[in-house]
Design an enzyme around this catalytic site. Structure first.
Site, PDB file in Angstrom:
ATOM      1  N   CYS A   1      -6.441  14.420   7.155  1.00  0.00           N
ATOM      2  CA  CYS A   1      -6.306  13.025   7.548  1.00  0.00           C
ATOM      3  C   CYS A   1      -7.665  12.468   7.962  1.00  0.00           C
ATOM      4  O   CYS A   1      -8.448  13.127   8.652  1.00  0.00           O
ATOM      5  CB  CYS A   1      -5.314  12.899   8.701  1.00  0.00           C
ATOM      6  SG  CYS A   1      -5.289  11.267   9.479  1.00  0.00           S
TER       7      CYS A   1
ATOM      8  N   ASP B   1      -3.180   5.661  -2.620  1.00  0.00           N
ATOM      9  CA  ASP B   1      -4.111   6.703  -2.202  1.00  0.00           C
ATOM     10  C   ASP B   1      -4.008   7.862  -3.188  1.00  0.00           C
ATOM     11  O   ASP B   1      -2.919   8.387  -3.427  1.00  0.00           O
ATOM     12  CB  ASP B   1      -3.690   7.139  -0.791  1.00  0.00           C
ATOM     13  CG  ASP B   1      -4.527   8.228  -0.183  1.00  0.00           C
ATOM     14  OD1 ASP B   1      -5.451   8.722  -0.840  1.00  0.00           O
ATOM     15  OD2 ASP B   1      -4.249   8.586   0.974  1.00  0.00           O
TER      16      ASP B   1
ATOM     17  N   GLU C   1     -11.382   9.546  -2.274  1.00  0.00           N
ATOM     18  CA  GLU C   1     -12.240   9.850  -1.128  1.00  0.00           C
ATOM     19  C   GLU C   1     -13.208  10.983  -1.419  1.00  0.00           C
ATOM     20  O   GLU C   1     -13.024  11.753  -2.374  1.00  0.00           O
ATOM     21  CB  GLU C   1     -11.376  10.195   0.088  1.00  0.00           C
ATOM     22  CG  GLU C   1     -10.573  11.463  -0.066  1.00  0.00           C
ATOM     23  CD  GLU C   1      -9.386  11.516   0.888  1.00  0.00           C
ATOM     24  OE1 GLU C   1      -9.290  12.514   1.633  1.00  0.00           O
ATOM     25  OE2 GLU C   1      -8.565  10.576   0.890  1.00  0.00           O
TER      26      GLU C   1
ATOM     27  N   TYR D   1       0.848  -1.186   0.000  1.00  0.00           N
ATOM     28  CA  TYR D   1       0.000   0.000   0.000  1.00  0.00           C
ATOM     29  C   TYR D   1       0.886   1.240   0.000  1.00  0.00           C
ATOM     30  O   TYR D   1       1.931   1.277   0.668  1.00  0.00           O
ATOM     31  CB  TYR D   1      -0.899   0.010   1.237  1.00  0.00           C
ATOM     32  CG  TYR D   1      -1.756   1.248   1.353  1.00  0.00           C
ATOM     33  CD1 TYR D   1      -2.804   1.482   0.475  1.00  0.00           C
ATOM     34  CD2 TYR D   1      -1.522   2.196   2.340  1.00  0.00           C
ATOM     35  CE1 TYR D   1      -3.590   2.617   0.569  1.00  0.00           C
ATOM     36  CE2 TYR D   1      -2.300   3.331   2.454  1.00  0.00           C
ATOM     37  CZ  TYR D   1      -3.331   3.549   1.566  1.00  0.00           C
ATOM     38  OH  TYR D   1      -4.103   4.668   1.664  1.00  0.00           O
TER      39      TYR D   1
ATOM     40  N   ASP E   1      -0.702  16.043   5.585  1.00  0.00           N
ATOM     41  CA  ASP E   1      -1.643  15.319   4.725  1.00  0.00           C
ATOM     42  C   ASP E   1      -2.899  16.149   4.519  1.00  0.00           C
ATOM     43  O   ASP E   1      -3.969  15.850   5.037  1.00  0.00           O
ATOM     44  CB  ASP E   1      -1.978  13.975   5.373  1.00  0.00           C
ATOM     45  CG  ASP E   1      -2.935  13.133   4.539  1.00  0.00           C
ATOM     46  OD1 ASP E   1      -2.962  13.335   3.312  1.00  0.00           O
ATOM     47  OD2 ASP E   1      -3.646  12.291   5.112  1.00  0.00           O
TER      48      ASP E   1
ATOM     49  N   ASN F   1      -8.931  -0.002   7.414  1.00  0.00           N
ATOM     50  CA  ASN F   1      -7.729   0.793   7.658  1.00  0.00           C
ATOM     51  C   ASN F   1      -7.305   0.634   9.114  1.00  0.00           C
ATOM     52  O   ASN F   1      -7.970   1.143  10.015  1.00  0.00           O
ATOM     53  CB  ASN F   1      -8.011   2.263   7.341  1.00  0.00           C
ATOM     54  CG  ASN F   1      -6.790   3.146   7.569  1.00  0.00           C
ATOM     55  OD1 ASN F   1      -5.678   2.665   7.753  1.00  0.00           O
ATOM     56  ND2 ASN F   1      -7.004   4.455   7.556  1.00  0.00           N
TER      57      ASN F   1
ATOM     58  N   ARG G   1     -13.509   5.556  -1.111  1.00  0.00           N
ATOM     59  CA  ARG G   1     -13.430   5.772   0.340  1.00  0.00           C
ATOM     60  C   ARG G   1     -14.471   6.805   0.749  1.00  0.00           C
ATOM     61  O   ARG G   1     -14.607   7.846   0.100  1.00  0.00           O
ATOM     62  CB  ARG G   1     -12.025   6.258   0.714  1.00  0.00           C
ATOM     63  CG  ARG G   1     -11.917   6.804   2.137  1.00  0.00           C
ATOM     64  CD  ARG G   1     -10.500   7.211   2.462  1.00  0.00           C
ATOM     65  NE  ARG G   1     -10.459   8.380   3.318  1.00  0.00           N
ATOM     66  CZ  ARG G   1      -9.347   8.934   3.801  1.00  0.00           C
ATOM     67  NH1 ARG G   1      -8.167   8.408   3.481  1.00  0.00           N
ATOM     68  NH2 ARG G   1      -9.407  10.007   4.559  1.00  0.00           N
TER      69      ARG G   1
ATOM     70  N   HIS H   1      -7.514   4.307  -4.310  1.00  0.00           N
ATOM     71  CA  HIS H   1      -8.761   4.744  -3.670  1.00  0.00           C
ATOM     72  C   HIS H   1      -8.877   6.259  -3.717  1.00  0.00           C
ATOM     73  O   HIS H   1      -7.900   6.993  -3.616  1.00  0.00           O
ATOM     74  CB  HIS H   1      -8.900   4.203  -2.245  1.00  0.00           C
ATOM     75  CG  HIS H   1      -7.919   4.706  -1.237  1.00  0.00           C
ATOM     76  ND1 HIS H   1      -7.999   5.957  -0.664  1.00  0.00           N
ATOM     77  CD2 HIS H   1      -6.857   4.099  -0.653  1.00  0.00           C
ATOM     78  CE1 HIS H   1      -7.017   6.100   0.225  1.00  0.00           C
ATOM     79  NE2 HIS H   1      -6.313   4.998   0.240  1.00  0.00           N
TER      80      HIS H   1
ATOM     81  N   ASP I   1      -6.092  10.572  -2.751  1.00  0.00           N
ATOM     82  CA  ASP I   1      -6.801  11.657  -2.070  1.00  0.00           C
ATOM     83  C   ASP I   1      -8.139  11.931  -2.765  1.00  0.00           C
ATOM     84  O   ASP I   1      -8.942  11.029  -2.920  1.00  0.00           O
ATOM     85  CB  ASP I   1      -5.932  12.916  -1.998  1.00  0.00           C
ATOM     86  CG  ASP I   1      -4.766  12.757  -1.024  1.00  0.00           C
ATOM     87  OD1 ASP I   1      -4.852  11.893  -0.140  1.00  0.00           O
ATOM     88  OD2 ASP I   1      -3.779  13.488  -1.163  1.00  0.00           O
TER      89      ASP I   1
ATOM     90  N   GLU J   1     -13.895   4.795   6.139  1.00  0.00           N
ATOM     91  CA  GLU J   1     -12.828   5.371   6.952  1.00  0.00           C
ATOM     92  C   GLU J   1     -13.304   5.746   8.350  1.00  0.00           C
ATOM     93  O   GLU J   1     -14.467   6.138   8.559  1.00  0.00           O
ATOM     94  CB  GLU J   1     -12.265   6.609   6.250  1.00  0.00           C
ATOM     95  CG  GLU J   1     -11.178   7.360   7.000  1.00  0.00           C
ATOM     96  CD  GLU J   1      -9.901   6.559   7.220  1.00  0.00           C
ATOM     97  OE1 GLU J   1      -9.986   5.451   7.792  1.00  0.00           O
ATOM     98  OE2 GLU J   1      -8.819   7.049   6.841  1.00  0.00           O
TER      99      GLU J   1
END
Length: 297
Positions: free
Chosen positions: A126, A89, A118, A48, A62, A213, A161, A116, A91, A191
């Site tokens: 985060c 990721d 989100e 990952y 982040d 996660n 996500r 993924h 984002d 999440e």
């Protein structure tokens, strides 16, 4: 040697088969290619690449400050050294629908096995922090549909996500997840679950594979592999674990050198030169080099 002999297409096809095996797949996070090699050599199922880790490695928080170019270069360097599938990721997708489509095409070409996206507003934060803001369901559905339509390999895993558990509640998070599946998501990543009942509720409501996660110092209890398997989850990520381990060791080592003036007392905490060369298959390179340059002019 140099890069994996296993093609990206084969990695993605094998990944899809593994997802259908019924066992929980474990994907530790890698913050550089050498860590990905260790992940494979330790016997894990995949690798990952965390958006937070990539941002942190650049000295950034982040909050969505990285670019597609930065993260794709990092992730592709990690993906190419291992036979394992690598997911990453992205984002909020680095823009709106056309940018999301471009992102999926770029990652497929670069050898990633999935990503993924989100449903936070950009700049994001985060997933285990409070006061997250979400885009509308329709806006996220457009992004998921664009990503799904952009896939050039059907085995590329598109993961949606949702951060809605903390912002809107469990029922709203499940409703969002269902909409994302309808839009083309292959897997759902719920999440910041509060407890096992949240994980269980998602499993009962969602038919596609689910990602858990297990990040440290977050809102979710660190569930074991067997607990997640019993809950019916298909994949678990440990996104920042290796970076946190490394940074703690580096910080402790620097403090020791500053205080004592030598690293002699912490040699046992270090990976030896011999072990480093084993991880990198140094002898294989030497043998290959010797086989090429074994002639006289």
């Amino acid at each position: 040697m140099i890069i994996s002999d296993k093609s990206p297409e084969k990695k993605r096809a094998d990944f899809r088969k593994a997802l259908n095996s019924g066992k929980l797949l474990q994907f530790p996070g890698a913050y550089n290619p050498m860590v990905a090699m260790l992940i494979q050599q330790t016997g894990f199922d995949g690798v990952y690449v965390s958006g937070a880790v990539m941002a942190n490695s650049l000295g950034l928080p982040d909050i969505g400050m990285t670019t597609l170019t930065e993260v794709s270069q990092t992730a592709s360097g990690i993906a190419r050294v291992t036979d394992l599938p690598t997911i990453m990721d992205i984002d909020t997708g680095f823009g709106e629908t056309m940018s999301v489509a471009r992102t999926v095409k770029e990652l497929t070409y670069l050898g990633l096995s999935g990503c993924h996206i989100e449903d936070q507003v950009n700049p994001k934060r985060c997933g285990h922090l409070d006061n997250k803001e979400l885009v509308s369901i329709s806006a996220m559905v457009q992004k998921v549909k664009a990503a799904a339509d952009a896939k050039t390999d059907p085995n590329f895993l598109l993961i949606a996500r949702t951060d809605a558990r903390a912002a809107e509640g469990l029922d709203a998070a499940i409703n969002r997840a269902k909409a994302y599946v309808d839009a083309g998501a292959d897997m759902i990543f719920p999440e910041a679950m509060k407890d096992e009942s949240d994980f269980e509720a998602f499993r009962k409501a969602i038919d596609v594979p689910l990602l858990a996660n297990m990040t440290e110092f977050g809102k979710s209890r660190l569930l074991s592999k067997s607990e997640l398997e019993n809950l019916g989850y298909n994949l678990v990520i440990y996104p920042v674990t290796t970076q946190r381990l490394a940074m703690k060791a580096v910080e402790d080592g620097l403090n020791t050198i500053k205080k004592v003036g030598t690293q002699e007392s912490i040699l046992d905490n270090m990976q030896t030169r011999k072990r480093l060369y084993e991880v990198l298959h140094y002898e294989d390179y030497n043998a290959y080099d010797s086989s090429l340059y074994n002639f006289n002019l």
